[in-house]
Enzyme design. Structure first.
Site, mmCIF file in Angstrom:
data_model
loop_
_atom_site.group_PDB
_atom_site.id
_atom_site.type_symbol
_atom_site.label_atom_id
_atom_site.label_comp_id
_atom_site.label_asym_id
_atom_site.label_seq_id
_atom_site.Cartn_x
_atom_site.Cartn_y
_atom_site.Cartn_z
ATOM 1 N N CYS A 48 0.854 -1.179 0.000
ATOM 2 C CA CYS A 48 0.000 0.000 0.000
ATOM 3 C C CYS A 48 0.896 1.236 0.000
ATOM 4 C CB CYS A 48 -0.894 -0.007 1.234
ATOM 5 S SG CYS A 48 -1.903 1.484 1.418
ATOM 6 N N CYS A 51 0.421 3.201 3.504
ATOM 7 C CA CYS A 51 0.879 2.717 4.818
ATOM 8 C C CYS A 51 1.937 1.619 4.771
ATOM 9 C CB CYS A 51 -0.313 2.241 5.641
ATOM 10 S SG CYS A 51 -1.004 0.660 5.106
ATOM 11 N N CYS A 97 -7.329 -1.119 1.534
ATOM 12 C CA CYS A 97 -6.275 -1.621 2.411
ATOM 13 C C CYS A 97 -6.879 -1.813 3.799
ATOM 14 C CB CYS A 97 -5.119 -0.620 2.475
ATOM 15 S SG CYS A 97 -3.837 -1.070 3.669
ATOM 16 N N CYS A 100 -5.107 0.688 6.570
ATOM 17 C CA CYS A 100 -5.319 2.141 6.653
ATOM 18 C C CYS A 100 -6.618 2.605 5.994
ATOM 19 C CB CYS A 100 -4.133 2.892 6.057
ATOM 20 S SG CYS A 100 -3.966 2.747 4.267
ATOM 21 N N CYS A 122 -8.641 -5.456 -9.755
ATOM 22 C CA CYS A 122 -8.265 -4.377 -10.661
ATOM 23 C C CYS A 122 -7.823 -3.206 -9.784
ATOM 24 C CB CYS A 122 -9.482 -4.024 -11.517
ATOM 25 S SG CYS A 122 -9.176 -2.759 -12.735
#
Length: 135
Positions: A48, A51, A97, A100, A122
């Site tokens: 991510c 984070c 995510c 976060c 996607c």
């Protein structure tokens, strides 16, 4: 929803570029075929961008020719959260995510890709950071 990584919108704006903020924090979408990881074949882990949580691995990335990086499975099912998305006059499943709450993209099922899960995550390139690794 409460996340392990919590920041104010001001803190997110300071940390992220305007494009990153738009996608990750406002659930935007980068234009098709413009992302840096759309055609990448580098071996590694996709984290991510907000984070640093490990989200996807290169061995689950496949060519879907849809304009965004596609994966058939997250690195760990607990790494992402799936939420119903009824925006833009359609029903989709948003991928965020789990650490976060940042928007990553959408997951689709039953499209006929020859993958083990019959799913296509996607994901916006701008939501990810590739950490190259040798196997």
């Amino acid at each position: 929803m409460t996340y392990e990584v919590e920041k104010t919108e001001e803190e997110w704006r300071k940390q992220l570029t305007p494009d990153e903020y738009h996608v990750l924090r406002e659930a935007g979408t980068e234009r098709a075929f413009t992302g840096e990881y759309t055609d990448t074949k580098t071996t590694g882990v996709y984290e991510c961008r907000a984070c640093g949580a490990e989200l996807f691995r290169s061995d689950t990335k496949f060519e879907s020719h849809c304009g965004w990086p596609s994966f058939y499975d997250p690195a760990d099912s607990a790494a992402v959260e799936l939420l119903p998305d009824r925006s833009h006059g359609m029903v989709r499943t948003e991928v965020r995510c789990a650490r976060c709450g940042s928007h990553l993209g959408h997951v689709f099922q039953g499209e006929g890709y020859p993958t083990p899960t019959d799913q296509r995550y996607c994901i916006n390139s701008v939501s990810l950071r590739l950490v190259p690794r040798e196997d």
